[in-house]
Scaffold this motif. Structure first.
Motif, PDB file in Angstrom:
ATOM      1  N   VAL A 118       5.166   8.535  -2.623  1.00 17.06           N
ATOM      2  CA  VAL A 118       5.220   7.364  -3.510  1.00 17.06           C
ATOM      3  C   VAL A 118       6.128   6.307  -2.878  1.00 17.06           C
ATOM      4  N   VAL A 119       5.734   5.901  -1.692  1.00 18.63           N
ATOM      5  CA  VAL A 119       6.526   4.997  -0.864  1.00 18.63           C
ATOM      6  C   VAL A 119       5.577   3.934  -0.332  1.00 18.63           C
ATOM      7  N   THR A 120       6.035   2.683  -0.285  1.00 19.05           N
ATOM      8  CA  THR A 120       5.187   1.629   0.270  1.00 19.05           C
ATOM      9  C   THR A 120       5.244   1.654   1.802  1.00 19.05           C
ATOM     10  N   VAL A 121       4.207   1.076   2.402  1.00 16.98           N
ATOM     11  CA  VAL A 121       4.203   0.992   3.876  1.00 16.98           C
ATOM     12  C   VAL A 121       5.390   0.157   4.358  1.00 16.98           C
ATOM     13  N   ALA A 122       5.673  -0.959   3.667  1.00 21.47           N
ATOM     14  CA  ALA A 122       6.804  -1.805   4.093  1.00 21.47           C
ATOM     15  C   ALA A 122       8.127  -1.060   3.933  1.00 21.47           C
ATOM     16  N   GLY A 123       8.267  -0.289   2.849  1.00 16.97           N
ATOM     17  CA  GLY A 123       9.487   0.504   2.654  1.00 16.97           C
ATOM     18  C   GLY A 123       9.638   1.538   3.760  1.00 16.97           C
ATOM     19  N   ALA A 124       8.513   2.137   4.178  1.00 17.66           N
ATOM     20  CA  ALA A 124       8.560   3.142   5.253  1.00 17.66           C
ATOM     21  C   ALA A 124       8.984   2.506   6.575  1.00 17.66           C
ATOM     22  N   VAL A 125       8.548   1.244   6.798  1.00 14.94           N
ATOM     23  CA  VAL A 125       8.958   0.531   8.024  1.00 14.94           C
ATOM     24  C   VAL A 125      10.435   0.160   7.941  1.00 14.94           C
ATOM     25  N   ALA A 126      10.831  -0.387   6.774  1.00 13.58           N
ATOM     26  CA  ALA A 126      12.196  -0.930   6.648  1.00 13.58           C
ATOM     27  C   ALA A 126      13.267   0.152   6.778  1.00 13.58           C
ATOM     28  N   ASN A 127      12.927   1.400   6.438  1.00 15.31           N
ATOM     29  CA  ASN A 127      13.887   2.491   6.654  1.00 15.31           C
ATOM     30  C   ASN A 127      13.487   3.345   7.863  1.00 15.31           C
ATOM     31  N   GLN A 156     -11.683  11.415   5.903  1.00 13.13           N
ATOM     32  CA  GLN A 156     -12.423  10.939   7.076  1.00 13.13           C
ATOM     33  C   GLN A 156     -11.831  11.480   8.379  1.00 13.13           C
ATOM     34  N   GLY A 157     -10.848  12.402   8.261  1.00 16.61           N
ATOM     35  CA  GLY A 157     -10.275  12.998   9.466  1.00 16.61           C
ATOM     36  C   GLY A 157      -9.119  12.221  10.061  1.00 16.61           C
ATOM     37  N   TRP A 158      -8.444  11.405   9.229  1.00 21.43           N
ATOM     38  CA  TRP A 158      -7.285  10.665   9.718  1.00 21.43           C
ATOM     39  C   TRP A 158      -6.152  10.788   8.703  1.00 21.43           C
ATOM     40  N   MET A 159      -4.926  10.909   9.197  1.00 21.15           N
ATOM     41  CA  MET A 159      -3.758  10.898   8.296  1.00 21.15           C
ATOM     42  C   MET A 159      -2.615  10.151   8.969  1.00 21.15           C
ATOM     43  N   LEU A 160      -1.595   9.853   8.171  1.00 21.39           N
ATOM     44  CA  LEU A 160      -0.384   9.255   8.742  1.00 21.39           C
ATOM     45  C   LEU A 160       0.215  10.229   9.754  1.00 21.39           C
ATOM     46  N   ALA A 161       0.656   9.703  10.889  1.00 19.16           N
ATOM     47  CA  ALA A 161       1.269  10.584  11.898  1.00 19.16           C
ATOM     48  C   ALA A 161       2.648  11.048  11.445  1.00 19.16           C
ATOM     49  N   VAL A 162       3.319  10.205  10.657  1.00 17.31           N
ATOM     50  CA  VAL A 162       4.667  10.529  10.165  1.00 17.31           C
ATOM     51  C   VAL A 162       4.727  10.194   8.681  1.00 17.31           C
ATOM     52  N   THR A 163       5.202  11.129   7.892  1.00 21.78           N
ATOM     53  CA  THR A 163       5.338  10.862   6.462  1.00 21.78           C
ATOM     54  C   THR A 163       6.619  11.490   5.928  1.00 21.78           C
ATOM     55  N   PRO A 164       7.321  10.767   5.043  1.00 24.18           N
ATOM     56  CA  PRO A 164       8.532  11.362   4.446  1.00 24.18           C
ATOM     57  C   PRO A 164       8.156  12.378   3.374  1.00 24.18           C
ATOM     58  N   GLY A 165       9.163  12.943   2.697  1.00 26.41           N
ATOM     59  CA  GLY A 165       8.930  14.010   1.714  1.00 26.41           C
ATOM     60  C   GLY A 165       8.437  13.542   0.365  1.00 26.41           C
ATOM     61  N   THR A 166       8.147  12.274   0.204  1.00 26.13           N
ATOM     62  CA  THR A 166       7.442  11.781  -0.982  1.00 26.13           C
ATOM     63  C   THR A 166       6.374  10.809  -0.513  1.00 26.13           C
ATOM     64  N   VAL A 182       0.861  -1.196   0.000  1.00 27.48           N
ATOM     65  CA  VAL A 182       0.000   0.000   0.000  1.00 27.48           C
ATOM     66  C   VAL A 182       0.892   1.240   0.000  1.00 27.48           C
ATOM     67  N   LEU A 183       0.539   2.224  -0.839  1.00 23.70           N
ATOM     68  CA  LEU A 183       1.337   3.456  -0.901  1.00 23.70           C
ATOM     69  C   LEU A 183       0.863   4.462   0.150  1.00 23.70           C
ATOM     70  N   LEU A 184       1.809   5.222   0.694  1.00 20.93           N
ATOM     71  CA  LEU A 184       1.437   6.275   1.645  1.00 20.93           C
ATOM     72  C   LEU A 184       0.467   7.249   0.984  1.00 20.93           C
ATOM     73  N   ARG A 185       0.675   7.488  -0.306  1.00 14.53           N
ATOM     74  CA  ARG A 185      -0.221   8.380  -1.069  1.00 14.53           C
ATOM     75  C   ARG A 185      -1.682   7.942  -0.947  1.00 14.53           C
ATOM     76  N   GLY A 234       8.148  11.599  16.398  1.00 11.31           N
ATOM     77  CA  GLY A 234       9.111  10.515  16.246  1.00 11.31           C
ATOM     78  C   GLY A 234       9.168   9.991  14.817  1.00 11.31           C
ATOM     79  N   THR A 235       9.354   8.676  14.692  1.00 11.71           N
ATOM     80  CA  THR A 235       9.496   8.070  13.359  1.00 11.71           C
ATOM     81  C   THR A 235       8.262   7.239  13.016  1.00 11.71           C
ATOM     82  N   PHE A 236       8.269   6.696  11.796  1.00 15.16           N
ATOM     83  CA  PHE A 236       7.138   5.886  11.315  1.00 15.16           C
ATOM     84  C   PHE A 236       6.838   4.740  12.299  1.00 15.16           C
ATOM     85  N   ALA A 237       7.906   4.097  12.795  1.00 13.12           N
ATOM     86  CA  ALA A 237       7.724   2.929  13.663  1.00 13.12           C
ATOM     87  C   ALA A 237       7.008   3.270  14.959  1.00 13.12           C
TER      88      ALA A 237
END
Ligand code: FAD
Length: 442
Positions: free
Chosen positions: A107-116, A95-105, A83-86, A127-130
């Motif tokens: 076009v990133v997968t959720v697993a990629g966001a976790v792995a880095n 619906q009134g919800w967003m990611l608490a932490v997001t990088p500057g793009t 799933v893409l962060l986008r 803090g960070t995505f984790a």
């Protein structure tokens, strides 16, 4: 399975890989066992070699991209790894919800966001995505399935968040989204003229604003001018996007760099002019405005494939964090070396990172100041410059960001990431990447 040429975002290499699609979580153990050694790929938005495995297997789980469940009361979302962060932002911001932490793009997968274990413009407060992952499921190449989170198999969680895809294939992630009044931010741009001014503006901003970041002109030798942007979520009277905003930050249909030019468009001749032009452009938008989250969080997503502009040899990104106590001197020294070299780009980013210790054994953030600069790859002269910058980072007790790296020496990695030996106990012996062989020995 197919053989394909794969480049990461820096476009420093273009080698063939065996691409192995992962078609379902239940099929993953068998596929991994049959095709190891390898490493997973996401959207290849990492700049260096963390998601590359020249000549070998790349597991591609991007087709696993469904939302599996959402609790509209708590904001808890379970999804597949591709799933893409986008898509999370677009679906849930309404619906009134967003990611608490997001990088500057986006076009990133959720697993990629976790792995880095990526971070955003709000590290000091969120803090960070984790920090917002409730649990995740990993599949190892020996067929073991591990569910881990902050309170379940915590050691596996600490190894996997920021674990560079080396502890197992992530097949599902449960995240806690953040309540927001909508997709709008009240943002302010302020010009600064020196590094001390940046630091005091940044400290003052962090007391009142969740998101703080700055662009710095890396070509002005003494002045160090830049533009600091700060923002908070805000309710907005707008019911729909203002005219033109729908395309801003969009990743489909926006302008594209249509081909790779024969030389870098960012070079010694264009660099000062590009920085001056960027400063003037930003200067026009000084002051406050209500803006949509896309141009604020993801300004570079507005131009597709902008990485091609650096020409056929690609580019390096040098992203470091330096302890606050020596940050001013170390940033000055790096900027002095860069200005003297005539290399660099107009995409210099300066921001502070907060005091929260990240969960991951190899997570990047540490308290201090983060400086990010792109460098067109000119070969030996660029490598020599980057090595001088590394010396400043090492001397200051800082570290480089692995998601952006393609060449740091092992000594700098080990000094910057002292938990690396502990991490090795969790590395899947059937997982290997260009980066893991370079920095971890296998
Ligand atoms: C314009 C731009 C701005 C950026 N801004 C920021 C920023 O502000 N902050 C920040 O922290 N980063 C930033 N980044 C870096 C980016 O957020 C990270 O590199 C991110 O991890 C890329 O995710 P990806 O889906 O492209 O994964 P890839 O780059 O393809 O892979 C990244 C890692 O994820 C692993 N991986 C992928 N899928 C799986 C899976 N299913 N299971 C296990 N491991 C997996 C890979 O093996 C690899 O180790 C930026 C990048 C760009 C291009």
């Amino acid at each position: 399975m197919s053989r394909q040429r794969v480049s990461s975002w820096g476009r420093l290499s273009d080698d063939e890989h065996e691409i192995v699609p992962i078609t379902s979580a239940s099929a993953a153990p068998e596929i991994l066992a049959a095709t190891a050694p390898g490493v997973a790929r996401g959207m290849e938005r990492s700049y260096g070699d963390v998601a590359l495995n020249r000549g070998g297997t790349l597991w591609d789980a991007r087709g696993l991209n469904r939302f599996l469940g959402f609790d509209a009361e708590t904001g808890i979302l379970t999804c597949e790894p591709g799933v893409l962060l986008r898509d999370i932002q677009a679906t849930f911001s309404r619906q009134g919800w967003m990611l608490a932490v997001t990088p500057g793009t986006s076009v990133v997968t959720v697993a990629g966001a976790v792995a880095n274990d990526v971070h955003g413009k709000n590290h000091s407060t969120r803090g960070t995505f984790a920090d917002h992952v409730v649990s995740l499921t990993l599949v190892r190449t020996d067929g073991t399935v591990i569910v881990c989170g902050p309170s379940e198999n915590r050691d596996w969680f600490e190894a996997t968040c920021g674990g560079l895809g080396l502890t197992g294939l992530i097949v599902s992630v449960t995240l806690r989204l953040k309540r927001v009044p909508g997709p709008w931010l009240l943002a302010e741009n302020i010009a600064y003229q020196s590094l001390p001014e940046f630091f005091s503006l940044s400290d003052e901003s962090e007391a009142e604003f969740e998101h703080v970041v700055s662009w710095i002109d890396i070509t002005t030798d003494g002045g160090r001018r830049g533009i600091l942007s700060r923002a908070n979520s805000t309710p907005s009277p707008h019911r729909s996007l203002p005219r033109g905003a729908a395309g801003v930050g969009a990743t489909r249909g926006g302008p594209t760099v249509p081909f790779v030019p024969p030389f870098s468009l960012v070079n010694k001749v264009t660099l000062p002019a590009l920085n001056r032009a960027y400063y003037r452009l930003q200067h026009r938008s000084l002051g406050s405005a209500v803006v949509h989250y896309k141009p604020f969080f993801y300004p570079l997503d507005a131009i597709q494939e902008w990485n091609r502009a650096y020409g056929p040899n690609g580019f390096f990104q040098h992203q470091c964090v330096l302890p606050r106590s020596v940050g001013l001197e170390a940033v000055s020294e790096i900027l002095g070396l860069v200005a003297a070299s005539g290399q660099g780009s107009f995409l210099g980013v300066l921001k502070t990172l907060g005091s929260r210790t990240p969960i991951g054994m190899l997570s990047y953030p540490q308290e201090g100041v983060n400086l990010t600069i792109d460098f067109p790859n000119l070969g030996a002269s660029t490598l020599a410059l980057l090595s001088r910058l590394d010396d400043v980072v090492a001397q200051a007790g800082g570290r480089l960001y692995l998601a952006k790296d393609a060449r740091m020496p092992v000594s700098l990695f080990q000094a910057g990431y002292p938990r690396y030996a502990e991490f090795l106990k969790y590395k899947d012996p059937g997982m290997s990447s260009e980066m893991s062989r370079r920095l971890l020995g296998s």
